[in-house]
Scaffold this active site. Sequence first.
Site, PDB file in Angstrom:
ATOM      1  N   CYS A   1      31.790 -32.701 121.493  1.00 63.96           N
ATOM      2  CA  CYS A   1      31.579 -33.373 120.209  1.00 63.96           C
ATOM      3  C   CYS A   1      32.824 -33.360 119.331  1.00 63.96           C
ATOM      4  CB  CYS A   1      30.379 -32.776 119.476  1.00 63.96           C
ATOM      5  SG  CYS A   1      30.536 -31.015 119.050  1.00 63.96           S
TER       6      CYS A   1
ATOM      7  N   HIS B   1      27.609 -28.687 116.031  1.00 62.40           N
ATOM      8  CA  HIS B   1      27.667 -30.069 116.521  1.00 62.40           C
ATOM      9  C   HIS B   1      28.198 -30.976 115.426  1.00 62.40           C
ATOM     10  CE1 HIS B   1      26.863 -33.408 119.147  1.00 62.40           C
ATOM     11  NE2 HIS B   1      26.066 -33.992 118.291  1.00 62.40           N
TER      12      HIS B   1
ATOM     13  N   GLU C   1      28.306 -40.112 119.239  1.00 67.37           N
ATOM     14  CA  GLU C   1      28.419 -38.684 119.509  1.00 67.37           C
ATOM     15  C   GLU C   1      28.640 -38.388 120.980  1.00 67.37           C
ATOM     16  OE1 GLU C   1      24.847 -36.357 118.932  1.00 67.37           O
ATOM     17  OE2 GLU C   1      23.546 -37.997 119.603  1.00 67.37           O
TER      18      GLU C   1
END
Length: 280
Positions: free
Chosen positions: A95, A154, A166
């Site tokens: 990420c 994240h 993402e």
Amino acid sequence: MLRRSGLIGTLIALLVCLLWPPASAAAADGSCRVLSPGASAAAERAVGAACAQVSADVWYAWGGGHGPRPGPTYGQVDPTDPASEHDPERLGFDCSGLVRHAYAEATGSDILNGVASAQYYTPHAAGRFTAADGLAPLLPGDLLVWGTSRDLHHIAIYLGAGKMAEARQSGTKLMVSDVRLNSGYHGAVRIDPGPVTGHVFRTWGTGVWTKDRPSTGAARVYAFPGPTTIRVECQKHAEKVTSDGYTNDAWSYLPDYKAWVTNIYIQGAAWLENVPTCTF
């Protein structure tokens, strides 16, 4: 018959026009692009760079994108995730690796080299938003984070219209998703790619905790995993601390963290030069 056919054709055309979704609704097809207005040119370029990787069907790879330079790299095995066993064979991003690449492409500089927490607390912040703010104030290119102030695990790039790009998890490819507001969403940060303003220093050591007050007994806010670039707003004399062979009663306030850290772990003089005294 010709007139009736013409009337039917006109009615069909009218229905198509009325029912055809507007451009902003086209995100339902999963396309990756800027989906709402208002973003800066750099933010739009960052979205474009991330979306280019999504469109290329690049893999998620744990640890991917954290090489010497921004860009996809082969991943590593995440010992907590059995699905990551093939990540060392996959050229891709995790990420934060994707976010790093996107903003490096957008700005020509590696301004977000770090994990999700370092990217959220970056001194290149133009503004921050809490979970309570929701999506209303966000613009494409803003970075969304999940977790807690102690553990942000994240990060994703907002596209607008409730969508984000993402690198989500091992075993999947980069994707466009609906923003998940009920799964530990912490907030967002807007990136200012220009020069960092204010008093900028560097920490040393590992696992150095910031505190919500200038005291060792205060609640922990965030631990620097290693040497970290920080912005100091002001400093004050408070609790005396002895650690790693040093003793100091000076503490600095870090506006990006809304927290304090003892000056022992800031590279520089015991009382930082040219930094004002806090009035609070």
